[in-house]
Write an enzyme that holds these catalytic residues in place. Structure first.
Site, PDB file in Angstrom:
ATOM      1  N   LYS A 161      59.267   8.116  24.875  1.00 22.22           N
ATOM      2  CA  LYS A 161      59.303   9.146  23.820  1.00 22.22           C
ATOM      3  C   LYS A 161      58.335  10.291  24.150  1.00 22.22           C
ATOM      4  CE  LYS A 161      62.090   7.394  20.566  1.00 22.22           C
ATOM      5  NZ  LYS A 161      63.369   7.995  20.187  1.00 22.22           N
ATOM      6  N   SER A 172      53.203   1.586  24.808  1.00 25.14           N
ATOM      7  CA  SER A 172      54.206   0.711  25.418  1.00 25.14           C
ATOM      8  C   SER A 172      55.129   1.595  26.264  1.00 25.14           C
ATOM      9  CB  SER A 172      55.046   0.007  24.344  1.00 25.14           C
ATOM     10  OG  SER A 172      55.908   0.963  23.722  1.00 25.14           O
ATOM     11  N   TYR A 227      58.292   1.875  25.822  1.00 25.63           N
ATOM     12  CA  TYR A 227      59.136   2.599  24.857  1.00 25.63           C
ATOM     13  C   TYR A 227      58.431   3.892  24.402  1.00 25.63           C
ATOM     14  CZ  TYR A 227      60.447   4.028  20.158  1.00 25.63           C
ATOM     15  OH  TYR A 227      60.754   4.784  19.059  1.00 25.63           O
ATOM     16  N   HIS A 228      57.163   3.753  24.003  1.00 25.23           N
ATOM     17  CA  HIS A 228      56.448   4.946  23.535  1.00 25.23           C
ATOM     18  C   HIS A 228      56.286   5.962  24.663  1.00 25.23           C
ATOM     19  CE1 HIS A 228      55.254   2.088  20.282  1.00 25.23           C
ATOM     20  NE2 HIS A 228      55.503   3.166  19.556  1.00 25.23           N
ATOM     21  N   THR A 248      58.817   9.313  17.585  1.00 22.39           N
ATOM     22  CA  THR A 248      57.994   8.299  16.930  1.00 22.39           C
ATOM     23  C   THR A 248      56.571   8.801  16.714  1.00 22.39           C
ATOM     24  OG1 THR A 248      56.906   6.164  17.232  1.00 22.39           O
ATOM     25  CG2 THR A 248      57.694   7.215  19.223  1.00 22.39           C
TER      26      THR A 248
HETATM   27  N1  LIG Z   1      63.421   1.824  13.294  1.00 27.27           N
HETATM   28  C1  LIG Z   1      62.212   2.375  13.299  1.00 27.27           C
HETATM   29  O1  LIG Z   1      61.245   1.857  12.666  1.00 27.27           O
HETATM   30  C2  LIG Z   1      61.947   3.666  14.060  1.00 27.27           C
HETATM   31  C3  LIG Z   1      60.679   4.249  13.937  1.00 27.27           C
HETATM   32  C4  LIG Z   1      60.428   5.441  14.609  1.00 27.27           C
HETATM   33  C5  LIG Z   1      61.425   6.022  15.372  1.00 27.27           C
HETATM   34  N2  LIG Z   1      62.650   5.437  15.492  1.00 27.27           N
HETATM   35  C6  LIG Z   1      63.647   6.109  16.328  1.00 27.27           C
HETATM   36  O2  LIG Z   1      64.833   6.361  15.588  1.00 27.27           O
HETATM   37  C7  LIG Z   1      65.990   6.231  16.408  1.00 27.27           C
HETATM   38  C8  LIG Z   1      66.972   5.295  15.748  1.00 27.27           C
HETATM   39  O3  LIG Z   1      66.335   4.057  15.523  1.00 27.27           O
HETATM   40  P1  LIG Z   1      67.130   2.814  14.943  1.00 27.27           P
HETATM   41  O4  LIG Z   1      66.124   1.904  14.338  1.00 27.27           O
HETATM   42  O5  LIG Z   1      68.280   3.307  14.135  1.00 27.27           O
HETATM   43  O6  LIG Z   1      67.607   2.175  16.317  1.00 27.27           O
HETATM   44  P2  LIG Z   1      69.005   1.536  16.743  1.00 27.27           P
HETATM   45  O7  LIG Z   1      68.769   0.776  18.006  1.00 27.27           O
HETATM   46  O8  LIG Z   1      69.621   0.830  15.589  1.00 27.27           O
HETATM   47  O9  LIG Z   1      69.881   2.846  17.049  1.00 27.27           O
HETATM   48  C9  LIG Z   1      69.988   3.447  18.303  1.00 27.27           C
HETATM   49  C10 LIG Z   1      71.466   3.479  18.671  1.00 27.27           C
HETATM   50  O10 LIG Z   1      71.594   4.148  19.932  1.00 27.27           O
HETATM   51  C11 LIG Z   1      72.571   3.465  20.698  1.00 27.27           C
HETATM   52  N3  LIG Z   1      72.305   3.772  22.121  1.00 27.27           N
HETATM   53  C12 LIG Z   1      71.241   3.428  22.873  1.00 27.27           C
HETATM   54  N4  LIG Z   1      71.383   3.862  24.144  1.00 27.27           N
HETATM   55  C13 LIG Z   1      72.580   4.542  24.180  1.00 27.27           C
HETATM   56  C14 LIG Z   1      73.310   5.192  25.218  1.00 27.27           C
HETATM   57  N5  LIG Z   1      72.826   5.258  26.460  1.00 27.27           N
HETATM   58  N6  LIG Z   1      74.501   5.755  24.923  1.00 27.27           N
HETATM   59  C15 LIG Z   1      75.005   5.693  23.643  1.00 27.27           C
HETATM   60  N7  LIG Z   1      74.365   5.083  22.630  1.00 27.27           N
HETATM   61  C16 LIG Z   1      73.159   4.498  22.893  1.00 27.27           C
HETATM   62  C17 LIG Z   1      72.375   1.994  20.342  1.00 27.27           C
HETATM   63  O11 LIG Z   1      73.528   1.213  20.615  1.00 27.27           O
HETATM   64  C18 LIG Z   1      72.063   2.078  18.839  1.00 27.27           C
HETATM   65  O12 LIG Z   1      73.219   1.981  18.042  1.00 27.27           O
HETATM   66  C19 LIG Z   1      65.508   5.727  17.762  1.00 27.27           C
HETATM   67  O13 LIG Z   1      65.514   6.780  18.699  1.00 27.27           O
HETATM   68  C20 LIG Z   1      64.105   5.249  17.498  1.00 27.27           C
HETATM   69  O14 LIG Z   1      63.270   5.436  18.626  1.00 27.27           O
HETATM   70  C21 LIG Z   1      62.937   4.274  14.843  1.00 27.27           C
END
Ligand SMILES: NC(=O)c1ccc[n+]([C@@H]2O[C@H](COP(=O)([O-])OP(=O)(O)OC[C@H]3O[C@@H](n4cnc5c(N)ncnc54)[C@H](O)[C@@H]3O)[C@@H](O)[C@H]2O)c1
Length: 344
Positions: free
Chosen positions: A152, A146, A148-149, A115
């Site tokens: 990361k 946070s 979460y951050h 992120t």
């Molecule tokens: N959506 C955003 O705006 C955004 C911005 C910056 C970074 N990200 C990063 O991108 C990635 C994907 O984001 P997203 O929005 O698609 O999130 P999301 O929650 O839809 O996808 C993450 C997936 O990982 C799975 N998961 C979590 N823990 C797990 C575990 N222990 N074992 C197996 N599966 C597991 C969840 O069930 C989910 O399907 C994340 O790592 C997030 O930090 C997202």
């Protein structure tokens, strides 16, 4: 391509009573529909990467590369009490460590979704991950906002160590806030549509504004809306992952790209949405987060462009597409999940 998921996201949505605005079909129906349309089969494994280390290592060994999305990704959720803090740290760090250990057994290029928030948001110009310090390249200082951050940021320390010490090849995509809902592929059939999160925990700011405008809810700006953040359209998320996979890092390299198309100030976004949807009102609410009320932000995003990326920037047509989807599914909105109730 195979999918590994433990359905944590679907379960959390159920716990919070905040389903996706768009109906999400069961995973096996999604992959079946994709196979009908594309002729390509995507096996899906119901696996918790924190638990099934052997299964994870076996799957890594059967593939050419790994893309790691599998983390708890909401900052407000990670700050919703002690249990969620603990869950976010243990899920994100155990999963990442297990994956890195699997890669020691079967070295493959890794692409991780990080992120842009790891750098913190003071008024600054941000390079792509690394800075010169005492004649050495070091990770840019981190300033999580946070739990979460923070998880990361800790991922970054692990990636730095596993590349220097064990010679792994890792690309970390420091992504901005995602907006939009359809990609070329998900637009092929309603069964393939992406999640559209609009709730106060998982909804991302621009999608929230577009959905709020579409259903006649005031736009929920936190504080003065002076926060400047980095943004990227969801079509570009998949495009950048593709580029990172097709041009992998060197063995022993921890490569960081800022996966951001542009920076925007939150109140400017609210005004832009209000100018698109005539009746939209803007509400300036007390900011539930501990963060600077106003900041400027400049971020280097040359790396992915050098690999051929042509970023999609904010565009009325794409914003209208999101608003139309929000209108189409407005009967599914749970109104009492719109405000952000997580405070810190
Ligand atoms: N959506 C955003 O705006 C955004 C911005 C910056 C970074 N990200 C990063 O991108 C990635 C994907 O984001 P997203 O929005 O698609 O999130 P999301 O929650 O839809 O996808 C993450 C997936 O990982 C799975 N998961 C979590 N823990 C797990 C575990 N222990 N074992 C197996 N599966 C597991 C969840 O069930 C989910 O399907 C994340 O790592 C997030 O930090 C997202």
């Amino acid at each position: 391509v195979s999918i590994v998921d433990n359905f944590a996201r679907r379960n959390i949505a159920n716990q919070l009573g905040a389903p996706s605005l768009t109906p999400i079909t069961p995973l096996l129906e999604r992959t079946k529909r994709w196979q009908e349309l594309s002729g390509k089969r995507i096996p899906a494994y119901l696996t918790d990467i924190c638990v099934d280390r052997a299964g994870l290592a076996r799957l890594v060994g059967e593939h050419d590369a790994v893309v790691h999305f599998g983390e708890q990704r909401s900052a407000p959720y990670s700050m919703k009490g002690m249990k969620r803090r603990e869950y976010t740290i243990s899920n994100n760090l155990t999963g990442t460590t297990n994956l890195l250990n699997a890669l020691l057994r079967h070295p493959r290029p890794l692409v991780h979704l990080g992120t842009a928030g790891v750098y913190g948001y003071s008024s600054q110009s941000v390079p792509e991950g690394w800075v010169r310090w005492n004649d050495e390249w070091r990770l840019h200082p981190m300033k999580p906002g946070s739990i979460y951050h923070a998880s990361k940021c800790m991922d970054q320390i692990l990636f730095d160590f596993y590349t220097r010490n064990d010679g792994l090849a890792i690309t970390d995509l420091h992504q901005g806030v995602v907006w939009g809902t359809q990609t070329e592929q998900t637009g092929l059939h309603p069964d393939l549509i992406n999640r559209f999160d609009y709730d106060g925990d998982y909804g991302t700011v621009l999608n929230r504004f577009l959905m709020q405008a579409a259903i006649g809810h005031p736009l929920t700006v936190h504080g003065t809306g002076g926060q400047t953040r980095a943004f990227i359209h969801i079509q570009d998320t998949v495009e950048c992952v593709r580029l990172a996979l097709e041009n992998p890092a060197e063995w022993g390299q921890y490569r960081i790209y800022n996966q951001i198309a542009e920076t925007q100030r939150v109140r400017d976004l609210a005004q832009k949405v209000a100018s698109l949807v005539a009746e939209a009102q803007i509400d300036y609410l007390e900011n539930p987060r501990k963060e600077a009320e106003e900041n400027d932000l400049e971020m280097d995003n040359q790396g992915l462009q050098e690999l051929g990326w042509d970023p999609i920037t904010l565009d009325d047509r794409l914003m209208e597409e999101v608003t139309e989807i929000a209108r189409m599914y407005s009967h599914r909105v749970v109104r009492n999940r719109i405000y952000c109730t997580s405070e810190w």
